[in-house]
Enzyme design. Structure first.
Site: not given
Length: 875
Positions: A592, A618, A603
């Site tokens: 999560s 998740k 990224d």
């Protein structure tokens, strides 16, 4: 309606035992505290009071139907899938409910299943149109009926069976995907096989060599002196100390042990029967035993019959505990189980929380509760203290300690209420109460006779759960050039929200990590590892804010709801607290919010992500919605936690199902285990959306190929990772054959093989003369203090893994290895310490090496070398 958007790991376990088990206060009724004699025989004989062995039938409460209808409507209308609660969902609901009650297919027969299948496509109509929850109770009562039948089978077998394990038979250890037993006869056969497996496991775990070592330790370790209450809260005088006997009971006069004879007898009860403990204590007093070998010889000659009796007692207590827990179930708990199965029919992270579960969930998010700070568990009908939290009211009393048994609870100026054989949750509710109020506990001190009673009065207070707070350490690692690298490791177990600190102030993981980072930077840290291996998620806002500590500004996560509406959450503070080399360490248990952070930093090219083959997977957002505004009944109806959105990385990729794939993948058993979103029923699919614009930092992109090459080369030469590779191969064979032998000789050979393998590894590791690196533990309490605390005492590394450490101690067999692998790999398992050293944390060690590699490569390219770009303001 109270809406709070949270990110949480769907498989988050609301651990009643792990969170001190102190829920809300209950209205006490005046009930006379019975004499100890009424309960004294229970723990020794294993015989249950009749109220737990009598048949029990549960029925829905008057409010159950309305609560079920409200919960179902709210889930149906709010869920991300916008899926109608129709026949298809009804089928999933039916399957989930039976699976939740009987995941190993050990209690419902095929005949039961066929009978209940009449409800498969009716639960939607029954729930929404009629508010009828009778199927929940009809199925649960059949479950209780089979529990009663199993108990009768077990009792009969323990009284009459010989338990021989000479035949070459096997038992299916994992029955999850097996066919259901055809009828009661087949079901009873499954129960008998399971009992034989449990008996053999206990027999193997009572190895005479291990028993002798354990008893010798008890004999030669002086007991702790009883604390002096001194404050007048203990209303029962201390028992006069037993006669103290001093004997040189070790050969050669190497050591003199002081034994309180009575105390030794009591301590030996954990390993020996009552009568045998008396005999062995007297023999020890007279100097009969010179070492563990003498004890082993004595046990092998005298304990064969005792061992059977002790195993029977242990198994009796185990099945009694199961029976006791189930027979104390209330209708509202069956409804909780039932509606949670409905919620999971939509996805694994949609839940129904009854009032108790709602409060426990809030505790897990806020890291605090109001109570006395004692962790409780249920043992033989007693609420027993297993831990006293440091700094808590219980600890400040200097009276309560681990092993004390609570027998009665009294609210301020009220009569005590007997809690022996009471459900643990109800005991907890009575112990918990408003801050500043008083509670008086009647308890049996640890190790005392069951007739002993003492009392203590404690003032309740807010208890911060500090073991879930962020913490750090500064590790000193030598480099090849004779330089010492100073590597910071920050352990962040959760993205808690609204947590209350010890001073009553609201806590924030962002502020906590910032505090630890500042301390590490002040101590000249060269690089940082952010350890998220056991981080199951938490607050979305805190995740975004904390990510901003490592980037200047920009999008952190994209959130898309059921209508396709997109929201981008950004870090809008242009300062950056820490600008140096950064590694994010993950596992299959990182879920999560921790996946958002790892994915965003990956990224941006800001950090190297290192760990298992992927994170949990998740990628969904949940919303807490209370039922109370729409409820017309009395009492609290609870709330639902509904999946309302999916989140995506700045690059547009979802973390749902696939998780975050590390830049450097490390060997791990987790990479082959059924762990993660893909192993859960009804998981939402993976997809992508368009990326958003952001300025990549590219701090690590160019270095990645070299970092990966160095790690591969290092791991190929690393003996500890070679051991992990061997363990992985054995684990893969275990997965292929989910059965286990019930042949005693074969199982002993397996245990001996495990011990020998661990011993060979230990000898090889010992020959390295390797110790833990010098490390300074940095907590939120000492981070503001000048300088560093005393370094952690460096222990020698004696085992490659915690599994090896356990095998050395107790000869862990393959079933216990499989059960514990997940916690071990996630860094969640305690007990890694050996008496003369520790097991290596090989993944953290490799992450630290990668930080050093990144530091070297960054310097070679003339990029940032660990200096900070600026200090950002507190958030």
């Amino acid at each position: 309606m109270n809406h709070r958007v949270l990110l949480i790991l769907g498989s988050l376990c609301l651990q009643w035992v792990g969170l001190a088990k102190e829920l809300r206060p209950a209205t006490s009724t005046n009930k006379e505290v019975p004499s100890a004699a009424a309960h004294a025989a229970t723990s020794d004989t294993g015989v249950l009071p009749s109220k737990f062995t009598d048949p029990k039938t549960l029925a829905p409460e008057e409010s159950s139907g309305e609560i079920a209808r409200l919960a179902a409507r709210m889930i149906e209308r709010s869920h991300f899938l916008r899926r109608e609660f129709d026949d298809r969902v009804s089928e999933r609901f039916f399957e989930r409910y039976l699976e939740s009650l009987d995941p190993q297919r050990m209690y419902f027969t095929q005949a039961d299943y066929d009978e209940f299948s009449a409800y498969r496509q009716q639960l939607d109509d029954l729930t929404l149109r009629r508010g009828d929850t009778r199927p929940a109770f009809e199925i649960f009562n059949r479950y209780l009926q089979h529990i009663d039948q199993q108990y009768a089978v077990v009792q009969g077998a323990l009284k009459s069976d010989k338990f021989s394990f000479e035949a070459d038979t096997k038992m299916l250890l994992n029955r999850k995907d097996s066919s259901r037993p055809k009828d009661l006869t087949e079901l009873q056969s499954v129960w008998r096989d399971r009992l034989r497996f449990e008996y053999l496991s206990e027999k193997l775990n009572r190895d005479f060599a291990t028993l002798a070592t354990n008893v010798w330790t008890q004999m030669t370790t002086a007991p702790e002196p009883e604390a002096d209450a001194g404050n007048g809260t203990n209303s029962v005088p201390s028992t006069p100390p037993a006669k103290m006997v001093t004997k040189p009971i070790l050969s050669g006069g190497k050591k003199t042990a002081e034994l309180y004879v009575t105390g030794l007898e009591i301590r030996l009860h954990s390993n020996l029967s009552t009568n045998r403990a008396v005999v062995v204590a007297k023999m020890a007093e007279s100097g009969k035993f010179k070492g563990p070998s003498d004890l082993r010889s004595y046990f092998e000659s005298n304990l064969q019959g005792d061992r059977h009796d002790e195993i029977v007692k242990t198994l009796n207590r185990r099945y009694n505990r199961v029976m006791r827990n189930l027979k104390q179930f209330e209708s509202k708990e069956v409804l909780q189980w039932y509606l949670d199965a409905l919620a999971h029919s939509y996805d694994p992270h949609t839940n129904y929380f009854g009032p108790r579960e709602e409060e426990a969930f809030n505790m897990s998010m806020t890291l605090s509760f109001v109570g006395i700070g004692a962790v409780l568990t249920s043992e033989d009908g007693y609420a027993t203290i297993t831990e006293v939290k440091p700094g808590s009211p219980a600890e400040k009393s200097k009276i309560l300690k681990s092993g004390d048994k609570i027998v009665a609870v009294a609210q301020d100026k009220q009569a005590p209420v007997d809690v022996i054989d009471e459900k643990l949750q109800k005991v907890v509710e009575q112990i918990r109460g408003p801050k500043g109020s008083k509670v008086t506990l009647t308890y049996i001190p640890s190790g005392s006779d069951l007739s002993t009673r003492k009392t203590v009065t404690i003032v309740r207070d807010t208890i911060p759960l500090e073991d879930q707070e962020a913490k750090a350490k500064l590790v000193l690692l030598p480099s090849g050039a004779g330089k010492t690298n100073r590597i910071g490791v920050i352990d962040l177990p959760a993205f808690y929200s609204g947590a209350i600190g010890g001073n009553g102030a609201t806590k924030s993981p962002t502020a906590d990590v910032a505090k630890l980072l500042r301390k590490l930077m002040a101590e000249g840290v060269d690089g940082v590892v952010l350890d998220l291996r056991r981080n199951g998620g938490g607050s979305l806002e805190e995740c975004v804010s904390l990510t901003g500590l490592f980037i200047k500004t920009g999008p952190v996560v994209q959130v898309v709801n059921a209508l396709g509406q997109q929201r981008v959450l950004e870090d809008d503070d242009s300062s950056m607290l820490y600008d140096g080399p950064l590694v994010v360490l993950t596992s299959r248990f990182s879920a999560s919010a921790s996946e958002i952070l790892a994915g965003a930093l990956q990224d941006y090219g800001r950090a190297v992500v290192v760990g298992d083959s992927s994170t949990h997977g998740k990628g969904t957002v949940q919303n807490l919605q209370g039922l109370e505004p729409f409820y017309r009944g009395t009492g609290k109806p609870g709330q639902v936690k509904v999946t309302i959105s999916k989140f995506f990385r700045p690059s547009g990729s979802s973390t749902q199902l696939k998780g975050v794939v590390p830049d450097v993948v490390l060997p791990s058993i987790n990479n082959f285990a059924d762990i993660g979103e893909s192993a859960l029923s009804n998981a939402l699919p993976w997809n992508t959306i368009s990326p958003v614009r952001f300025d990549k930092m590219d701090r690590v992109t160019r270095a990645l190929p070299e970092l990966q090459r160095r790690s591969i080369d290092r791991l190929a030469k690393d003996r500890d990772y070679a051991y992990i590779g061997e363990d992985i191969e054995r684990y893969k064979k275990l997965l292929a054959d989910r059965s286990i032998s019930l042949n005693e000789k074969k199982r002993r050979q397996e245990m001996e093989t495990d011990r020998n393998r661990a011993a060979v590894r230990k000898a090889e590791i010992k020959s390295r003369n390797e110790t833990e690196p010098v490390a300074y533990e940095i907590t939120l309490k000492n981070a503001a203090q000048p300088g560093l605390p005393e370094p952690k005492v460096a222990k020698p590394v004696v085992a490659a893994t915690a599994r090896d450490a356990r095998a050395l101690k107790s000869g862990a067999s393959k079933e216990s290895t499989a059960e514990r692998r997940r916690l071990r790999e996630a860094g969640q398992e305690d007990g890694d310490d050996d008496q003369d050293g520790v097991a290596a944390d090989v993944n953290l060690r490799e992450a630290e090496r990668i930080v050093i590699d990144l530091l070297e490569l960054s310097k070679a390219r003339g990029s940032a070398s660990g200096a900070t770009a600026g200090i950002r303001s507190e958030r």
